[in-house]
Design a protein around this motif. Structure first.
Motif, PDB file in Angstrom:
ATOM      1  N   THR A  95       0.847  -1.196   0.000  1.00  0.00           N
ATOM      2  CA  THR A  95       0.000   0.000   0.000  1.00  0.00           C
ATOM      3  C   THR A  95       0.880   1.242   0.000  1.00  0.00           C
ATOM      4  O   THR A  95       2.106   1.162   0.135  1.00  0.00           O
ATOM      5  N   PHE A  96       0.279   2.366  -0.221  1.00  0.00           N
ATOM      6  CA  PHE A  96       0.938   3.668  -0.064  1.00  0.00           C
ATOM      7  C   PHE A  96      -0.120   4.659   0.395  1.00  0.00           C
ATOM      8  O   PHE A  96      -1.327   4.353   0.415  1.00  0.00           O
ATOM      9  N   ALA A  97       0.318   5.836   0.790  1.00  0.00           N
ATOM     10  CA  ALA A  97      -0.610   6.846   1.322  1.00  0.00           C
ATOM     11  C   ALA A  97      -0.600   8.079   0.434  1.00  0.00           C
ATOM     12  O   ALA A  97       0.436   8.452  -0.123  1.00  0.00           O
ATOM     13  N   LEU A  98      -1.758   8.667   0.308  1.00  0.00           N
ATOM     14  CA  LEU A  98      -1.915   9.920  -0.427  1.00  0.00           C
ATOM     15  C   LEU A  98      -2.364  10.996   0.552  1.00  0.00           C
ATOM     16  O   LEU A  98      -3.364  10.828   1.255  1.00  0.00           O
ATOM     17  N   LEU A  99      -1.589  12.092   0.620  1.00  0.00           N
ATOM     18  CA  LEU A  99      -1.913  13.212   1.509  1.00  0.00           C
ATOM     19  C   LEU A  99      -2.357  14.391   0.651  1.00  0.00           C
ATOM     20  O   LEU A  99      -1.618  14.836  -0.244  1.00  0.00           O
ATOM     21  N   TYR A 100      -3.576  14.884   0.894  1.00  0.00           N
ATOM     22  CA  TYR A 100      -4.057  16.116   0.265  1.00  0.00           C
ATOM     23  C   TYR A 100      -3.923  17.230   1.295  1.00  0.00           C
ATOM     24  O   TYR A 100      -4.358  17.067   2.446  1.00  0.00           O
ATOM     25  N   MET A 101      -3.340  18.375   0.889  1.00  0.00           N
ATOM     26  CA  MET A 101      -3.094  19.472   1.818  1.00  0.00           C
ATOM     27  C   MET A 101      -3.639  20.774   1.250  1.00  0.00           C
ATOM     28  O   MET A 101      -3.562  21.026   0.045  1.00  0.00           O
ATOM     29  N   ASP A 102      -4.142  21.595   2.162  1.00  0.00           N
ATOM     30  CA  ASP A 102      -4.730  22.881   1.768  1.00  0.00           C
ATOM     31  C   ASP A 102      -4.421  23.896   2.867  1.00  0.00           C
ATOM     32  O   ASP A 102      -4.566  23.600   4.058  1.00  0.00           O
ATOM     33  N   LEU A 103      -3.980  25.115   2.460  1.00  0.00           N
ATOM     34  CA  LEU A 103      -3.642  26.141   3.442  1.00  0.00           C
ATOM     35  C   LEU A 103      -4.908  26.741   4.041  1.00  0.00           C
ATOM     36  O   LEU A 103      -5.910  26.948   3.343  1.00  0.00           O
ATOM     37  N   ILE A 126      -4.773  18.659   6.445  1.00  0.00           N
ATOM     38  CA  ILE A 126      -4.294  17.506   5.683  1.00  0.00           C
ATOM     39  C   ILE A 126      -5.333  16.385   5.739  1.00  0.00           C
ATOM     40  O   ILE A 126      -5.851  16.065   6.811  1.00  0.00           O
ATOM     41  N   GLY A 127      -5.616  15.802   4.587  1.00  0.00           N
ATOM     42  CA  GLY A 127      -6.450  14.607   4.493  1.00  0.00           C
ATOM     43  C   GLY A 127      -5.611  13.444   4.016  1.00  0.00           C
ATOM     44  O   GLY A 127      -4.817  13.583   3.066  1.00  0.00           O
ATOM     45  N   ILE A 128      -5.746  12.281   4.660  1.00  0.00           N
ATOM     46  CA  ILE A 128      -4.887  11.120   4.374  1.00  0.00           C
ATOM     47  C   ILE A 128      -5.760   9.934   3.974  1.00  0.00           C
ATOM     48  O   ILE A 128      -6.725   9.606   4.658  1.00  0.00           O
ATOM     49  N   ALA A 129      -5.396   9.306   2.842  1.00  0.00           N
ATOM     50  CA  ALA A 129      -6.118   8.110   2.378  1.00  0.00           C
ATOM     51  C   ALA A 129      -5.104   7.058   1.962  1.00  0.00           C
ATOM     52  O   ALA A 129      -4.034   7.371   1.431  1.00  0.00           O
ATOM     53  N   TYR A 130      -5.447   5.783   2.214  1.00  0.00           N
ATOM     54  CA  TYR A 130      -4.583   4.661   1.854  1.00  0.00           C
ATOM     55  C   TYR A 130      -5.064   4.016   0.550  1.00  0.00           C
ATOM     56  O   TYR A 130      -6.267   3.947   0.281  1.00  0.00           O
ATOM     57  N   TYR A 131      -4.080   3.542  -0.223  1.00  0.00           N
ATOM     58  CA  TYR A 131      -4.431   2.716  -1.385  1.00  0.00           C
ATOM     59  C   TYR A 131      -4.753   1.298  -0.912  1.00  0.00           C
ATOM     60  O   TYR A 131      -4.089   0.754  -0.030  1.00  0.00           O
ATOM     61  N   SER A 132      -5.764   0.702  -1.514  1.00  0.00           N
ATOM     62  CA  SER A 132      -6.056  -0.717  -1.289  1.00  0.00           C
ATOM     63  C   SER A 132      -6.414  -1.330  -2.634  1.00  0.00           C
ATOM     64  O   SER A 132      -6.753  -0.625  -3.591  1.00  0.00           O
ATOM     65  N   GLU A 133      -6.337  -2.653  -2.731  1.00  0.00           N
ATOM     66  CA  GLU A 133      -6.569  -3.317  -4.002  1.00  0.00           C
ATOM     67  C   GLU A 133      -8.015  -3.199  -4.475  1.00  0.00           C
ATOM     68  O   GLU A 133      -8.321  -3.466  -5.634  1.00  0.00           O
ATOM     69  N   GLU A 134      -8.903  -2.804  -3.561  1.00  0.00           N
ATOM     70  CA  GLU A 134     -10.304  -2.590  -3.959  1.00  0.00           C
ATOM     71  C   GLU A 134     -10.458  -1.312  -4.782  1.00  0.00           C
ATOM     72  O   GLU A 134     -11.462  -1.109  -5.467  1.00  0.00           O
ATOM     73  N   ILE A 135      -9.468  -0.424  -4.709  1.00  0.00           N
ATOM     74  CA  ILE A 135      -9.526   0.844  -5.444  1.00  0.00           C
ATOM     75  C   ILE A 135      -8.870   0.620  -6.800  1.00  0.00           C
ATOM     76  O   ILE A 135      -7.666   0.429  -6.902  1.00  0.00           O
ATOM     77  N   SER A 136      -9.666   0.657  -7.851  1.00  0.00           N
ATOM     78  CA  SER A 136      -9.148   0.349  -9.189  1.00  0.00           C
ATOM     79  C   SER A 136      -8.773   1.590  -9.982  1.00  0.00           C
ATOM     80  O   SER A 136      -8.038   1.496 -10.966  1.00  0.00           O
ATOM     81  N   GLN A 137      -9.267   2.745  -9.585  1.00  0.00           N
ATOM     82  CA  GLN A 137      -9.002   3.970 -10.346  1.00  0.00           C
ATOM     83  C   GLN A 137      -8.442   5.045  -9.425  1.00  0.00           C
ATOM     84  O   GLN A 137      -8.851   5.174  -8.262  1.00  0.00           O
ATOM     85  N   SER A 138      -7.523   5.845  -9.993  1.00  0.00           N
ATOM     86  CA  SER A 138      -6.813   6.845  -9.185  1.00  0.00           C
ATOM     87  C   SER A 138      -7.740   7.929  -8.665  1.00  0.00           C
ATOM     88  O   SER A 138      -7.540   8.463  -7.572  1.00  0.00           O
ATOM     89  N   HIS A 139      -8.772   8.280  -9.440  1.00  0.00           N
ATOM     90  CA  HIS A 139      -9.654   9.361  -9.003  1.00  0.00           C
ATOM     91  C   HIS A 139     -10.446   8.975  -7.744  1.00  0.00           C
ATOM     92  O   HIS A 139     -10.860   9.846  -6.969  1.00  0.00           O
ATOM     93  N   VAL A 140     -10.657   7.670  -7.523  1.00  0.00           N
ATOM     94  CA  VAL A 140     -11.351   7.232  -6.306  1.00  0.00           C
ATOM     95  C   VAL A 140     -10.468   7.488  -5.084  1.00  0.00           C
ATOM     96  O   VAL A 140     -10.931   7.998  -4.057  1.00  0.00           O
ATOM     97  N   LEU A 141      -9.178   7.143  -5.203  1.00  0.00           N
ATOM     98  CA  LEU A 141      -8.246   7.403  -4.097  1.00  0.00           C
ATOM     99  C   LEU A 141      -8.124   8.901  -3.842  1.00  0.00           C
ATOM    100  O   LEU A 141      -8.107   9.348  -2.690  1.00  0.00           O
ATOM    101  N   ALA A 142      -8.049   9.686  -4.919  1.00  0.00           N
ATOM    102  CA  ALA A 142      -7.964  11.146  -4.770  1.00  0.00           C
ATOM    103  C   ALA A 142      -9.222  11.690  -4.088  1.00  0.00           C
ATOM    104  O   ALA A 142      -9.146  12.583  -3.245  1.00  0.00           O
TER     105      ALA A 142
END
Length: 874
Positions: free
Chosen positions: A477-485, A570-586
Motif C-alpha cells: 500500500t501507499f498513502a496519499l496526503l491532500y493538503m490545503d492552506l 491535511i487529508g490522508i487516504a490509503y491505497y487498497s486493491e479494492e480501489i481500481s481507479q486513481s480518481h477514487v483514491l484522490a
C-alpha cells in the motif's frame, strides 16, 4: 350548459374562445351565486364526477374544494357586486385531490347575456403546473434559449440572452434578429434559416451577434423547427473567449512547427531562394498580410546601402505593376532608391509602421508605377554585426502595430542566423541550442508548477497512476496526503497576490524539507498540495509526518516587511486493491481533507468508510434537492409562539420539512447548508415564503388577522439581488393586505456577517413593513451599535440557554442581559426550546413574555391551526 351561455351571446365566452389553447375548467354562477353550469374540464380537474349533482351553490362547492377558506367565495361576491374582471396573476398551489397539488391560475369574468345586464359570473381555472415549472427553468438557464419565427423576429428569449447582449428582452423581440448579426455572417445565417425552414436540424452553427455596446460575440447554435407551428427552437452558448483561446493556441503551435520546419530545411540543404520564400509564406499567414518581401542588405564600393530581394510575393495587382517587373527576376531584384519607407529602416535600423503609406512623409517606398499599398510594416533583421536584412509586409486588414513582432520574432532570429551562417556559425548553433532549451523549458512547464517548481497536476496524476500500478503488483500500500492552506485567501486579500505567490513558494520549500528525498510532492493549483508516501511503517508514522508538516507551516513567514501566518489542513487516504481507479483514491483523500477543514483546520484527518458513507449521503441529498419542489416532497409545519402571561398565540413560525422517498424525513439542519452550497437556497426560500403566505391567507387570516408569521431566511438569500424584490412583487400582486404580518428570521451570526446586504435592503424592508427577528440569539457575538441600526422586532433566545436555566445560574444572568438589551432595542424576546414547566416559570419570573417549544405546542400542519385559533380568539 344552457343555450343562453353560448359564445354568440356572451362577450366573455367569446374572449375565452379566443384565448390560449390550453384546457380551461369553467364554472358559471348566477347572481345568487348558484351553480348554473360546470364544464367537464372543471369536473375532471377537481375529480368531482358523481358529487357534481350535490352542489347547488358556490358556497357548498368551495367548502368541499377548499375547507375552512372563504377566500374564493368572497372574491366571487366582490366580482358580482363591483362588476370586476379579476385575474390571479401569481400561480396558486392548490390540492385538487388527496396528495395531488397543482399550480392553478384563476380568472373571474362577468357573465353578460346582454350588453346592459349582468346575469352572474364565469370562473375560469387553468392548470399551469408544467408551464410554471418550465418557466422557472427557462428563466434560470445560463445558456441562451429562444423561440424564433420565420418572419425574422424572436417570439421569446431567455433572460440570459438579454444579459449576454445588453439589450432588453423587448428590444430583442421587437427588432428583426438579422439586425443584430454581423454583416459578414448574414448570408450564412440566411442559408441556415432556409435549412430549418425545410425541416432540417441545425447543430454546431456559429455566427456573431452585436452587443449593445457595439462589441460582437460569437455564438454556437443548435436549432430545430417545430413541425406543428413552424417556430424555431434554439439553444446558444457564447464561445467568443473559447474560440479566441483555441485560435491563439493553434497559432502558437503553428509557429513552433514552422520554426522547426525552417531549421529542418536549412539543415537538409534546401535552396536558399526556396527556403526564404517558404519562410515568407509562413510569416504572411501568421501576420494575416497579403504581400511581402525579404531583402538582404548590401553595400557598394562607396559604402552606400542597397537591397537584393531574397523572397517576394508574386506581383499581379494591376497591369502597370506587372509591366514594371516583367523582365526582372523577383528573387534577386535590386532596390537602390532608399528615399522610401523601407529605406528609412535601412538608414535607422528601426521598425517602420505606416497605415497610410501614400501620405507618409518618409516616402511611399515603391518604384514609379508600383501599385498603391494600404498598410505597410518594415522590420529589420539583425546578425552578429548589426542589421543584415529587411522584411516588409503589406495590406493587413485593420493595419499594423508592434504586437505582431511577438509572433514573428523567432522567425527573424532564425533568418538572421541563416544569413549570418557563412561568417558566424556560432550564432546558428546558439539559436539551435536556444530552441533545444526552449523545448526543454516547454516540457518542464508542462510537468512542473511555474511558481514553486514542484510537480504540477499533470505530473502528479501520472505519478499516482504509476504508484497504484506498482502497489498492485507488489501487493503493498501507499498513502496519499491532500493538503490545503488555512486562511490563505486572507493573505491575498489583505497583502496582495504578489505576497501570496511568495508565501506559496516558501510553503513549498518547508513542505519539501519535511519530506524524504523519494517522497513525491506536487502543487495541484492555488494553495492545494499533494504528497505520495510509498514507504512507511504504520498510520502512526503518517500521523507524525502530518503533524510535522502542520507545525512547520504554522511558524510565521517573513515576506519583505510583512509577516504572514497560515495553517495547514491535511487529508490522508490509503491505497487498497479494492480501489481500481486513481480518481477514487484522490476523492477519498479530498473527503478526509474536507473533514479536517470542517473541524476548524490546522489538523489532519484519515479517510474512513464512515466518512465515505456520509459523503454518499450528502450526494443523495444534493441530488434529491434538485427535484424536491417539483416532486412535491416539501411541506411546512407551524409552531405557535405564546404569550406566557395570557396563554395566547401571538405568532407562528413556518418550519420547512422534506420527506425524501428513500431517506425519509430530512430535517432542515441536514439539508439547508447543502442547499446553500449548491446554490438553490433562493428557490427553496421563495417556495417557503409563497406557501407560508398562501397558508396564512387560508388558515390564519380568517380567524386572527393580527397573528404574525415568522419565516426563516438564509444569509445567501440576502446576497441575492432578486430575492427580496421577488417577495415584494408577490406581496404587491395580492388583493389581500398581508404587509406587516411577516417577520424574517436570521441567525445571529448571519445577521452580523451580512450587515452590508441588510443595509442595502432596509428601504425595501421598511417599504413592505417587513421586520427582522434574530434567531439563536446568545450563541454569537453581536455588535450592539450595529444591532441598533436594523429594524429588529424579535430576539429569539437560543434553546441551549433555555435548557440551562434550571441547572446553572449563569444562564439566568444571560437571560437578564438579553431582556435588558431587548428593552433598549424596543424588541420582544422569545425563549425557544421550552420543554418544562420549571423553565416556563423562570422565564415568567424574569419578565420574558413570549415562549416557544414542545411543552407549549409542537409544530403542526396549517389545517390543524384552525382548532387552536378558534380556542384562542382575538
Amino acid at each position: 350548459m344552457d343555450e343562453s351561455l353560448n359564445a354568440a351571446s356572451s362577450p366573455s365566452l367569446r374572449y375565452m374562445d379566443n384565448g390560449p389553447s390550453l384546457p380551461v375548467a369553467t364554472l358559471v354562477l348566477d347572481n345568487d351565486l348558484k351553480i348554473s353550469s360546470l364544464s367537464n374540464e372543471f369536473i375532471d380537474l377537481f375529480q368531482l364526477d358523481a358529487l357534481t349533482s350535490k352542489f347547488g351553490s358556490a358556497q357548498e362547492l368551495f367548502q368541499t374544494l377548499f375547507p375552512n377558506t372563504p377566500v374564493w367565495l368572497e372574491r366571487c361576491r366582490k366580482a358580482l357586486e363591483e362588476h370586476q374582471y379579476i385575474v390571479k396573476t401569481v400561480p396558486y398551489l392548490v390540492m385538487v385531490a388527496p396528495e395531488e397539488y397543482r399550480w392553478l391560475q384563476w380568472t373571474i369574468l362577468p357573465w353578460m347575456r346582454s350588453n346592459t345586464e349582468q346575469d352572474g359570473i364565469i370562473i375560469q381555472v387553468r392548470d399551469i403546473s408544467k408551464e410554471y415549472r418550465h418557466r422557472r427553468f427557462y428563466e434560470m438557464n445560463l445558456d441562451i434559449l429562444c423561440i424564433a419565427e420565420h418572419t425574422g423576429y424572436f417570439r421569446e428569449v431567455s433572460p440570459s440572452f438579454s444579459e449576454a447582449l445588453g439589450y432588453s428582452i423587448k428590444d430583442l423581440c421587437t427588432h428583426p434578429f438579422m439586425d443584430f448579426i454581423h454583416p459578414d455572417d448574414k448570408e450564412a445565417t440566411l442559408g441556415a434559416l432556409e435549412l430549418l425552414k425545410n425541416g432540417g436540424m441545425l447543430t454546431g452553427f456559429e455566427n456573431r451577434y452585436r452587443k449593445k455596446d457595439g462589441e460582437y460575440r460569437l455564438l454556437h447554435w443548435t436549432c430545430c423547427p417545430d413541425p406543428l407551428t413552424g417556430s424555431l427552437y434554439a439553444v446558444a452558448r457564447d464561445i467568443t473567449e473559447t474560440k479566441a483561446n483555441q485560435q491563439a493556441l493553434l497559432k502558437k503551435n503553428k509557429l513552433l512547427n514552422n520554426i522547426s520546419l525552417l531549421q529542418e530545411w536549412y539543415i537538409s540543404g534546401m535552396d536558399q531562394c526556396q527556403l526564404f520564400n517558404n519562410a515568407l509564406e509562413h510569416i504572411l499567414e501568421i501576420c494575416e498580410s497579403k504581400y511581402g518581401f525579404i531583402a538582404e542588405l548590401h553595400r557598394d564600393i562607396d559604402d552606400n546601402p542597397y537591397y537584393i530581394s531574397l523572397a517576394i510575393t508574386d506581383i499581379s495587382w494591376d497591369e502597370a505593376t506587372r509591366e514594371l517587373y516583367a523582365t526582372q527576376n523577383l528573387n534577386g531584384l535590386e532596390f537602390r532608391d532608399l528615399n522610401s519607407l523601407f529605406g528609412h529602416t535601412a538608414r535607422t535600423s528601426e521598425i517602420v509602421i505606416s497605415n497610410d503609406p501614400a501620405n507618409d512623409p518618409r516616402g511611399g517606398g515603391l518604384p514609379k508605377g508600383h501599385s498603391y499599398l494600404k498598410h505597410y510594416m518594415g522590420i529589420p533583421i539583425f546578425g552578429d554585426n548589426g542589421m543584415i536584412a529587411l522584411m516588409g509586409i503589406a495590406d493587413r486588414v485593420g493595419g499594423y502595430d508592434e504586437s505582431l513582432l511577438e509572433d514573428i520574432q523567432p522567425y527573424l532570429r532564425i533568418l538572421g542566423a541563416i544569413l549570418d551562417a557563412k561568417n558566424n556559425a556560432r550564432l546558428l548553433n546558439e539559436e539551435r541550442e536556444n530552441l533545444r532549451l526552449a523545448n526543454e523549458q516547454l516540457e518542464k512547464l508542462a510537468l512542473n508548477d511555474y511558481l514553486t517548481g514542484l510537480a504540477n497536476r499533470v505530473q502528479f496524476e501520472k505519478q499516482l497512476s504509476q504508484a497504484m500500478e506498482k502497489a498492485r503488483r507488489s501487493h503493498h500500500t501507499f498513502a496519499l496526503l491532500y493538503m490545503d492552506l488555512d486562511n490563505f485567501k486572507r493573505v491575498n486579500d489583505n497583502l496582495g497576490h504578489d505576497v501570496g505567490d511568495k508565501l506559496l513558494k516558501q510553503v513549498a520549500e518547508r513542505l519539501q524539507n519535511c519530506l524524504r528525498s523519494y517522497d513525491f510532492i506536487a502543487r495541484l493549483g492555488g494553495d492545494e498540495f499533494a504528497v505520495i508516501v510509498e514507504d512507511f511503517d504504520d498510520h502512526h508514522q503518517l500521523g507524525h509526518l502530518a503533524q510535522r508538516l502542520i507545525d512547520d507551516v504554522r511558524i510565521p513567514f517573513a515576506i519583505g516587511s510583512s509577516q504572514c501566518m497560515v495553517g495547514l489542513s491535511i487529508g490522508i487516504a490509503y491505497y487498497s486493491e479494492e480501489i481500481s481507479q486513481s480518481h477514487v483514491l484522490a476523492k477519498n483523500a479530498d473527503l478526509s481533507l474536507y473533514l479536517a477543514k470542517s473541524h476548524g483546520g490546522n489538523q489532519y484527518s484519515f479517510f474512513t468508510e464512515e466518512l465515505n458513507t456520509r459523503h454518499q449521503h450528502r450526494m443523495q441529498v444534493e441530488h434529491g434537492l434538485q427535484t424536491a419542489v417539483d416532486s412535491q416532497q416539501l411541506s411546512l409545519l407551524y409552531q405557535p409562539i405564546w404569550d406566557i402571561n395570557t396563554n395566547q398565540t401571538i405568532a407562528v413560525e413556518a418550519l420547512l420539512r422534506w420527506r425524501h422517498p428513500q431517506l425519509g424525513l430530512v430535517m432542515p439542519g441536514d439539508f439547508i447548508p447543502i442547499a446553500e452550497d449548491i446554490g438553490i437556497m433562493d428557490n427553496l426560500g421563495y417556495w417557503v415564503f409563497i406557501n407560508a403566505s398562501e397558508d396564512y391567507q387560508e388558515y390564519i387570516a380568517p380567524y386572527n388577522q393580527d397573528l404574525l408569521m415568522t419565516v426563516n431566511f438564509s444569509a445567501c438569500q440576502f446576497r441575492d439581488d432578486h430575492c427580496l424584490q421577488d417577495i415584494e412583487k408577490y406581496l404587491n400582486s395580492h388583493e389581500e393586505n398581508i404587509h406587516g404580518n411577516f417577520i424574517l428570521e436570521l441567525t445571529e451570526s448571519a445577521m452580523m456577517n451580512e450587515q452590508e446586504f441588510l443595509r442595502s435592503n432596509l428601504e425595501l424592508l421598511e417599504r413592505n413593513n417587513i421586520h427582522l427577528a434574530i434567531d439563536d440569539f446568545g450563541t454569537g457575538f453581536s455588535n450592539h451599535r450595529r444591532l441598533a441600526e436594523l429594524p429588529i422586532s424579535i430576539l429569539k433566545i437560543d434553546a441551549s440557554i433555555t435548557a440551562g436555566l434550571e441547572s446553572d445560574s449563569k444562564y439566568i444572568t444571560i437571560l437578564d442581559s438579553i431582556l435588558h438589551m431587548a428593552k433598549a432595542l424596543k424588541a420582544k424576546v422569545v425563549a425557544e426550546g421550552v420543554e418544562t414547566q420549571h423553565q416556563l416559570d423562570i422565564l415568567r419570573e424574569h419578565g420574558c413574555e413570549l415562549a416557544q417549544g414542545f411543552f407549549l405546542a409542537k409544530p403542526m400542519p396549517a389545517n390543524e391551526l384552525k382548532s387552536l385559533l378558534q380556542q384562542n380568539p382575538d
